[in-house]
Design a protein around this motif. Sequence first.
Motif, PDB file in Angstrom:
ATOM      1  N   VAL A  51      48.081 -14.371   9.461  1.00 44.81           N
ATOM      2  CA  VAL A  51      46.912 -15.184   9.945  1.00 44.81           C
ATOM      3  C   VAL A  51      46.046 -15.459   9.007  1.00 44.81           C
ATOM      4  O   VAL A  51      45.656 -14.532   8.347  1.00 44.81           O
ATOM      5  CB  VAL A  51      46.112 -14.284  11.124  1.00 44.81           C
ATOM      6  N   GLU A  52      45.942 -16.697   8.782  1.00 43.74           N
ATOM      7  CA  GLU A  52      45.098 -17.226   7.627  1.00 43.74           C
ATOM      8  C   GLU A  52      43.445 -16.823   8.170  1.00 43.74           C
ATOM      9  O   GLU A  52      43.005 -16.906   9.097  1.00 43.74           O
ATOM     10  CB  GLU A  52      44.929 -18.716   7.437  1.00 43.74           C
ATOM     11  N   LEU A  53      42.885 -15.897   6.810  1.00 42.33           N
ATOM     12  CA  LEU A  53      41.643 -15.308   7.352  1.00 42.33           C
ATOM     13  C   LEU A  53      40.492 -16.182   6.355  1.00 42.33           C
ATOM     14  O   LEU A  53      40.778 -16.621   5.244  1.00 42.33           O
ATOM     15  CB  LEU A  53      41.463 -13.917   7.145  1.00 42.33           C
ATOM     16  N   VAL A  54      39.426 -16.828   7.392  1.00 40.69           N
ATOM     17  CA  VAL A  54      38.513 -17.658   6.481  1.00 40.69           C
ATOM     18  C   VAL A  54      36.949 -16.948   6.896  1.00 40.69           C
ATOM     19  O   VAL A  54      37.178 -16.263   7.871  1.00 40.69           O
ATOM     20  CB  VAL A  54      38.321 -19.074   7.102  1.00 40.69           C
ATOM     21  N   MET A  65      34.799 -21.376  10.022  1.00 38.52           N
ATOM     22  CA  MET A  65      35.822 -21.606  10.944  1.00 38.52           C
ATOM     23  C   MET A  65      35.611 -22.976  11.786  1.00 38.52           C
ATOM     24  O   MET A  65      34.691 -23.500  11.764  1.00 38.52           O
ATOM     25  CB  MET A  65      35.705 -20.482  12.166  1.00 38.52           C
ATOM     26  N   PRO A 124      43.635 -20.463  11.707  1.00 41.75           N
ATOM     27  CA  PRO A 124      43.003 -19.464  11.008  1.00 41.75           C
ATOM     28  C   PRO A 124      42.148 -18.660  11.915  1.00 41.75           C
ATOM     29  O   PRO A 124      41.869 -19.082  13.011  1.00 41.75           O
ATOM     30  CB  PRO A 124      42.292 -20.530  10.059  1.00 41.75           C
ATOM     31  N   HIS A 167      38.716 -15.398  11.701  1.00 44.73           N
ATOM     32  CA  HIS A 167      37.913 -14.574  10.845  1.00 44.73           C
ATOM     33  C   HIS A 167      37.786 -13.067  11.070  1.00 44.73           C
ATOM     34  O   HIS A 167      38.250 -12.716  12.406  1.00 44.73           O
ATOM     35  CB  HIS A 167      36.549 -15.004  10.786  1.00 44.73           C
ATOM     36  N   HIS A 199      43.078 -13.083  18.654  1.00 43.32           N
ATOM     37  CA  HIS A 199      42.641 -12.440  17.422  1.00 43.32           C
ATOM     38  C   HIS A 199      41.749 -11.507  17.596  1.00 43.32           C
ATOM     39  O   HIS A 199      41.811 -10.379  17.162  1.00 43.32           O
ATOM     40  CB  HIS A 199      42.080 -13.485  16.602  1.00 43.32           C
TER      41      HIS A 199
END
Length: 298
Positions: free
Chosen positions: A61-64, A69, A149, A151, A90
């Motif tokens: 999972v791409e985290l930003v 977001m 993505p 967070h 998530h």
Amino acid sequence: MSEPETLVEAALRVLNTPDPVEKARLGDEVATKWLQNRITQPYDPDRDFMVPDRPARLATVELVPPGLMPKLGKAGSLQSRQAILHSLVHTESWAIDLSWDIIARFGKQEAMPSEFFTDFVKVAQDEGRHFSLLAAQLEELGSFYGALPAHDGLWDSATATSQDLLARLAIEHCVHEARGLDVLPTTILRFRNGGDNETADLLEKVVYPEEITHCAAGVKWFKYLCFRSGSISGGNRWSSQEVVGAGENNDDVINKFHQTVRAYFKGPLKPPFNEAARRAAGFGPRWYEPLATKGAKP
């Protein structure tokens, strides 16, 4: 012959499992064993253990940062419904870890009674079921967990409260989870308006009522710790059942909540509030309205 596994040791196995699907499955297995008395000891007072600063997670999972977001939209399109559902999946994946973390991190440290462990085992089992159901529904909509993505704001709060059970209960369960209660009815309505009654029913009939009980667990044990400390007027009520009814309008408990939230949560709380759901969870407007942004929009 090896010693029987304790609940805390089992919780650590869940926390150290990186795959969220397996994490949910293992968590359900551990919860069932505890609730059926096949795991009988919350922890061994003579056995040391280390709780990870961050649970094991897959890097799929791409985290930003939260501020970066993409907008989720209002469920009017398939893309928006996928984005909203992905965000919920998530959140539930972190909720699994949060529930087992509070058991492993604080249960022994704070000498909590057996009922504390049982309450959060039930929360953990619910969160695992929510994750599994919502992830499956996301696939029904043609997407999958990790496609977008996300967070990790929830775990940032967990890190900030890792040394203080009172703060953990206040921030994760009485602020973040209560915020979920505030926004879920609107989310459900948006899915219905978008023609997705299947997802709306899942959120309305399964997730929403159970999230009220999760928030209630946080409120209940926040009150319990306040009374147990002996610093609250009307204290020395060590029974959690007495505390449930006693603390809602206790000025000292409410003031302690305000102090804790202001110390550990950045900024004001955002109205509008779901007063009915919050009251069902055990706390009324006096707890949260003084912490709110005046005149804020949803």
